[in-house]
Design an enzyme around this catalytic site. Structure first.
Site: not given
Ligand code: GUN
Length: 290
Positions: A52, A96, A119
């Site tokens: 990211k 995350q 998100d």
């Molecule tokens: N863990 C797995 N996929 C995601 C996501 O799209 N966002 C976040 N914050 N954590 C994740």
């Protein structure tokens, strides 16, 4: 059979975003800023967060990573989130997942201000999405819809079978695919770990989205000719022949499924890169909304 190339599609979208950011900054606008919070040392989570950060650099966003040890208390974590909520320079904030067991994920997600929740996990944003109102759509579902759209895959009137009921992928996708929208307008079935005779559903499907996290679960004899296949799985499987010591496996047994599919996403290079670029789309949207 057509490969739904998420890598190429996401590269194209990244270039478009980079151009928009360049113009925005040249016109005196603020550079979008994404903040990520990473708790603990989970290997996969570290990889996702660095991907990211790399994507932010590629499109010209500022990014900040806050790392905390697994022992951080829920209160400390929420205090940090509240501080970031109040920081006007920050457009988007993600925490995350998963978090360590002693931390209540719902409480943490609730603490993120909905206007920075890129998100799309906050209940307010989930509610808006379910109603078909403008909001941040979670990155993986958004990326899948965008990929289907880019390839002109017909979804209207089709039977879409989703395997997996997570809040991050399965449930939001089921909502989106059932909305009277394009892509969407599907008849949707959600299958999960307690579904009996799953083949009965997958054989009837026009579109299958596999998001259960079980390597090579979907086999060729479970589907009909011409099915559209979207593979969300990215499980690390030990592999001594690889430098990293593992390889990535999807939820679809590509070798037996691909010959019967009309369209199929590869792993890697399918849904994964579309997820990352969708987070960039949401962050740009958050920055524009100010
Ligand atoms: N863990 C797995 N996929 C995601 C996501 O799209 N966002 C976040 N914050 N954590 C994740």
């Amino acid at each position: 059979m057509v490969i739904l190339d998420g890598k190429a599609t996401s590269d194209k979208i990244k270039q478009e975003i980079a151009q928009m950011v360049k113009e925005k900054v040249a016109n005196g606008g603020k550079r979008p800023h994404l903040v990520a919070i990473l708790v603990g040392n989970d290997g996969a989570s570290q990889t996702y967060v660095s991907n990211k950060e790399r994507a932010c650099a590629q499109v010209g966003f500022n990014s900040t990573l806050h790392r905390f040890p697994a022992e951080i208390t829920q209160e400390e974590l929420i205090n940090k989130i509240v501080e970031i909520n109040h920081n006007n320079d920050v457009d988007g904030l993600i925490v995350q997942l998963p978090l360590p067991d002693h931390i209540d994920e719902d409480a943490v997600i609730n603490a993120i201000h909905p206007s920075k929740d890129v998100d799309g996990f906050h209940p307010e944003n989930v509610g808006k999405m379910t109603l078909g109102l403008p909001t941040f759509v979670p990155a993986t579902p958004y990326g899948i819809l965008r990929l289907l759209e880019e390839y002109g895959v017909e979804t209207s009137g089709k039977h879409c079978v989703i395997i997996g009921r997570s809040n991050i992928v399965g449930r939001p996708l089921a909502n989106l695919m059932s909305l009277k929208d394009n892509p969407g307008n599907c008849t949707v079935t959600i299958c999960h770990s307690n579904t009996k005779n799953i083949d009965n559903y997958t054989k009837q499907a026009d579109i299958i989205i596999a998001a259960l996290g079980s390597p090579r679960f979907l086999k060729g004899d479970m589907i009909s000719e011409g099915t559209v296949i979207v593979d969300v799985g990215i499980t690390r499987v030990a592999d001594a022949t690889k430098k990293t010591g593992y390889r990535l496996e999807g939820d679809v047994d590509f070798d037996s499924v691909a010959p019967k599919a009309s369209y199929i996403t590869p792993v890697p290079g399918g849904v994964g890169p579309m997820t990352i670029v969708s987070l960039m789309v949401n962050t740009l949207k958050a920055a524009e909304g100010k």
